[in-house]
Design an enzyme around this catalytic site. Sequence first.
Site, short mmCIF file in Angstrom:
data_model
loop_
_atom_site.label_atom_id
_atom_site.label_comp_id
_atom_site.label_asym_id
_atom_site.label_seq_id
_atom_site.Cartn_x
_atom_site.Cartn_y
_atom_site.Cartn_z
N ILE A 10 0.83 -1.23 0.00
CA ILE A 10 0.00 0.00 0.00
C ILE A 10 0.86 1.27 0.00
N THR A 11 2.11 1.15 0.47
CA THR A 11 2.98 2.34 0.48
C THR A 11 3.63 2.58 -0.89
N ARG A 34 5.57 -2.80 6.22
CA ARG A 34 6.69 -3.45 6.90
C ARG A 34 7.27 -2.49 7.92
N ASP A 57 4.60 -8.84 6.86
CA ASP A 57 5.64 -8.94 5.82
C ASP A 57 5.35 -10.18 4.99
N SER A 124 3.18 -9.35 -14.19
CA SER A 124 3.92 -8.31 -14.92
C SER A 124 4.22 -8.71 -16.35
N GLU A 126 6.93 -8.20 -17.59
CA GLU A 126 8.31 -8.70 -17.58
C GLU A 126 8.34 -10.21 -17.79
N TYR A 148 13.68 -11.09 -11.36
CA TYR A 148 12.36 -10.52 -11.08
C TYR A 148 11.30 -11.15 -11.99
N ASN A 177 4.11 -1.69 -18.08
CA ASN A 177 4.65 -0.60 -17.25
C ASN A 177 3.62 0.52 -17.07
N VAL A 188 12.86 4.22 -14.92
CA VAL A 188 13.43 5.14 -15.90
C VAL A 188 12.56 6.38 -16.15
N THR A 189 11.24 6.23 -16.17
CA THR A 189 10.41 7.42 -16.46
C THR A 189 10.64 8.50 -15.41
N GLY A 210 21.08 4.01 -19.18
CA GLY A 210 21.56 2.78 -19.82
C GLY A 210 21.08 2.71 -21.25
P1 NAP Z 1 6.50 -0.21 -5.71
O1 NAP Z 1 6.19 1.23 -5.79
O2 NAP Z 1 7.92 -0.65 -5.78
O3 NAP Z 1 5.85 -0.79 -4.37
C1 NAP Z 1 6.22 -2.03 -3.84
C2 NAP Z 1 5.52 -2.23 -2.52
O4 NAP Z 1 5.85 -3.52 -2.00
C3 NAP Z 1 5.92 -1.23 -1.43
O5 NAP Z 1 4.80 -0.85 -0.72
C4 NAP Z 1 6.87 -2.05 -0.56
O6 NAP Z 1 6.91 -1.59 0.78
C5 NAP Z 1 6.18 -3.40 -0.61
N1 NAP Z 1 7.04 -4.51 -0.18
C6 NAP Z 1 8.24 -4.84 -0.65
N2 NAP Z 1 8.71 -5.93 0.00
C7 NAP Z 1 7.77 -6.28 0.89
C8 NAP Z 1 7.65 -7.32 1.85
N3 NAP Z 1 8.63 -8.21 2.04
N4 NAP Z 1 6.54 -7.40 2.61
C9 NAP Z 1 5.55 -6.49 2.46
N5 NAP Z 1 5.61 -5.48 1.57
C10 NAP Z 1 6.70 -5.39 0.79
O7 NAP Z 1 5.74 -1.00 -6.86
P2 NAP Z 1 4.49 -0.56 -7.77
O8 NAP Z 1 4.99 0.12 -8.98
O9 NAP Z 1 3.47 0.07 -6.92
O10 NAP Z 1 3.98 -2.00 -8.25
C11 NAP Z 1 3.02 -2.73 -7.51
C12 NAP Z 1 3.08 -4.20 -7.90
O11 NAP Z 1 2.81 -4.34 -9.27
C13 NAP Z 1 4.44 -4.86 -7.69
O12 NAP Z 1 4.21 -6.19 -7.34
C14 NAP Z 1 5.09 -4.82 -9.05
O13 NAP Z 1 6.05 -5.82 -9.18
C15 NAP Z 1 3.89 -5.02 -9.93
N6 NAP Z 1 3.95 -4.43 -11.25
C16 NAP Z 1 4.24 -3.13 -11.41
C17 NAP Z 1 4.24 -2.58 -12.68
C18 NAP Z 1 4.55 -1.12 -12.87
O14 NAP Z 1 4.83 -0.73 -14.00
N7 NAP Z 1 4.47 -0.30 -11.85
C19 NAP Z 1 3.92 -3.36 -13.78
C20 NAP Z 1 3.63 -4.69 -13.57
C21 NAP Z 1 3.61 -5.22 -12.32
P3 NAP Z 1 7.98 -0.47 1.28
O15 NAP Z 1 7.34 0.84 1.00
O16 NAP Z 1 8.11 -0.80 2.71
O17 NAP Z 1 9.24 -0.69 0.48
N1 GDD Z 2 15.66 2.01 -14.35
C1 GDD Z 2 16.36 2.39 -15.40
N2 GDD Z 2 17.36 3.28 -15.22
N3 GDD Z 2 16.06 1.88 -16.60
C2 GDD Z 2 16.78 2.30 -17.68
C3 GDD Z 2 17.81 3.24 -17.55
C4 GDD Z 2 18.12 3.75 -16.27
O1 GDD Z 2 19.02 4.57 -16.09
N4 GDD Z 2 18.30 3.46 -18.79
C5 GDD Z 2 17.62 2.71 -19.64
N5 GDD Z 2 16.70 2.00 -18.97
C6 GDD Z 2 15.79 1.00 -19.56
C7 GDD Z 2 15.84 -0.34 -18.87
O2 GDD Z 2 16.97 -1.10 -19.33
C8 GDD Z 2 14.50 -0.93 -19.30
O3 GDD Z 2 14.65 -1.51 -20.58
C9 GDD Z 2 13.60 0.28 -19.42
O4 GDD Z 2 14.45 1.42 -19.37
C10 GDD Z 2 12.55 0.39 -18.32
O5 GDD Z 2 13.19 0.22 -17.06
P1 GDD Z 2 12.42 0.48 -15.69
O6 GDD Z 2 11.78 1.78 -15.71
O7 GDD Z 2 13.39 0.18 -14.60
O8 GDD Z 2 11.23 -0.57 -15.72
P2 GDD Z 2 11.18 -2.12 -16.12
O9 GDD Z 2 10.52 -2.20 -17.46
O10 GDD Z 2 12.48 -2.78 -15.97
O11 GDD Z 2 10.22 -2.71 -14.99
C11 GDD Z 2 9.02 -2.06 -14.62
O12 GDD Z 2 7.95 -2.53 -15.39
C12 GDD Z 2 7.62 -3.91 -15.19
C13 GDD Z 2 6.48 -4.24 -16.13
O13 GDD Z 2 6.96 -4.50 -17.40
C14 GDD Z 2 8.80 -2.32 -13.13
O14 GDD Z 2 7.73 -1.54 -12.68
C15 GDD Z 2 8.46 -3.75 -12.86
O15 GDD Z 2 8.10 -3.91 -11.48
C16 GDD Z 2 7.26 -4.12 -13.74
O16 GDD Z 2 6.90 -5.45 -13.53
#
Ligand code: NAP
Ligand code: GDD
Length: 577
Positions: A10-11, A34, A57, A124, A126, A148, A177, A188-189, A210
């Site tokens: 939730i955080t 946590r 947790d 995801s 991913e 991951y 994403n 990255v965004t 990168g």
């Molecule tokens: P996020 O901002 O990184 O949030 C992750 C959350 O998980 C935080 O609240 C973190 O708590 C909590 N957490 C981590 N380890 C934990 C543990 N051991 N026990 C309990 N809580 C824990 O991620 P998000 O972007 O909101 O994404 C939410 C979910 O969707 C994730 O599962 C992610 O993998 C998945 N997802 C995200 C995307 C995306 O683009 N955003 C896309 C596909 C799937 P703390 O605040 O304490 O660190």
């Molecule tokens: N983070 C990061 N930092 N990414 C970079 C950078 C950099 O400086 N430069 C280039 N990239 C490229 C990464 O190599 C990747 O291909 C892309 O930008 C996106 O990276 P992230 O924004 O870190 O996201 P992600 O696609 O690896 O993962 C996110 O999306 C997934 C869903 O497809 C995360 O939110 C995952 O939790 C989520 O599951």
Amino acid sequence: MERRALITGITGQDGSYLAEFLLASGYEVHGIVRRSSTEASERIDHIADQLVLHQADLLDQLSLVRVLEETRPTEIYNLAAQSFVATSWEQPLLTGEVTALGVTRMLEAIRLVDPSIRFYQASSSEMFGRVQEEPQTERTAFWPRSPYGVAKTYGHWITVNYRESFNLFACSGILFNHESPRRGKEFVTRKVTDAAARIKLGKQKTLKLGNLEALRDWGFAGDYVKAMWLMLQQDEPQDYVVGTGIKHSVRDLVLLAFDRVGLDPTEYIEIDPALLRPAEVSTLCGDSSKARAQLGWTPSVNFEQMIAMMVDADLERVQREIVIEQIRAAAPDWIFHLAALSVPRECGRDTPTEQATAVNIDGTARVLDLAAKLGGNTRVLFISSSHVYAPLTEKSPPLSEDAPLAPRSAYGKTKLEAESLVTAAGSKGLDTITIRAFQHTGPRQSTQMMLPEWADQFASSSTDPIKAYNCDTWIDLTDVRDVVRAYRLLAERGTPGETYNVGSGTCRRTGDILKILQDMAGPNREIEELKPGVHYDPVANIDRLVRTTGWQPDFSLEQTVADTWAYFKGLHEHTSQ
Ligand code: NAP
Ligand code: GDD
């Protein structure tokens, strides 16, 4: 049936949007957090009083069982994860424990406590990794490319498996994403939008990135949490792909963000090989036909709008940080918090406008927050208003600070709510003083206000009648120079946590004030009263102010009128030359 949701993560970014959405939909919302040595709840601070948070947790099976027994949710959204792909190579085992096995722990807790709970798993894109077809659908084969991605693939299949094995209502959302101003800065965004804002405002020189050629299907997190909820409202549990169907490169993202701040990114970007991943996901693009058809889900914010939203939010935040740094360096003894919207056109009549809430209430919260960050030696003097008192229906003796508070105007309502924030900050140790200013005036007041409005009309070359709203209102009108002297005295001598009226303590009729002005300006202009009738505004009992500071007004009302008249006369003579 009562709707009670439990959110893990939730955080995080998604957790905060989902919590807002579920609260607005009438849910009782619980969240798992946590323990940490520092507070990391900034994304949910604004709704904290509406949430019930529990320490648990995903690594600790019994903590999950305990929370489920205590809360008895009808829906669980499992968003918690080690979610940063790059970190999953640094901490592959932790990633597996949380992101993969954590899902099983939660599913086991559901089986044990209440198998009728509906379960959402945050899967995801991913998982598609080295994509086997484009765009990707629910039927596309997985080929994860990071620890991951592998962990999420396990989480996905165990969700499917518990649905098939134990008939749980378990859904997996394969989300592409999604981003927002609340996105973590390691992604990255947000890394790019934050850097664009910081470079623009002189706080950063370069941005290391990168792989600029990676392609992603980026959507807005606020849209995606609705899809999560929709999945749990269906008759049958199923899995859904959620994405926009449009992909952009990291390079496109950089160009867009820097264009928003008017900079050429080529001057600032450096490629850092350390940021390249051991195995990259080069391209992702989702086909959400099923979610669109079955859930009726569509994204409402496109990529360009989202990046603009993120850059603008970062610009505002960095600018605020700069101001805080500057204020901190100045280390003020006092903050006089005068800023507010006050006229009905901006505040609304009875119900505060969004703008008035943002400035008068949220703005006060920000000032208090700033003062708290300055380290405790700064006194905040909050300038409230006589409008917080209940309106009078007949002539009344001067009102003391304990008189009933029941504002009628939208403006008064915002001031009263801001007062309660000040009181709360005071009870947490901040040195605060609340000042209820009664009407005061002078040459620099806006011509939307009574005396300057009249003086301006008298000074103009027009021969039309002077329009006066009402001549039979009894008011407490003080010279602004006396009022600010009272503020200064209260800064020095006021008692922390106390509230003080600041006014003249005498009651004057508006028609008599108009007469003083008319005698000075020449009696030739006719007066047209727009809204005749008798009214009584509150008059201040200033005993507390006088006792504490010894303040007495220096300027008579006649002097205030004379100075205001001289100012507007001069202004019109100057502009007609
Ligand atoms: P996020 O901002 O990184 O949030 C992750 C959350 O998980 C935080 O609240 C973190 O708590 C909590 N957490 C981590 N380890 C934990 C543990 N051991 N026990 C309990 N809580 C824990 O991620 P998000 O972007 O909101 O994404 C939410 C979910 O969707 C994730 O599962 C992610 O993998 C998945 N997802 C995200 C995307 C995306 O683009 N955003 C896309 C596909 C799937 P703390 O605040 O304490 O660190
Ligand atoms: N983070 C990061 N930092 N990414 C970079 C950078 C950099 O400086 N430069 C280039 N990239 C490229 C990464 O190599 C990747 O291909 C892309 O930008 C996106 O990276 P992230 O924004 O870190 O996201 P992600 O696609 O690896 O993962 C996110 O999306 C997934 C869903 O497809 C995360 O939110 C995952 O939790 C989520 O599951």
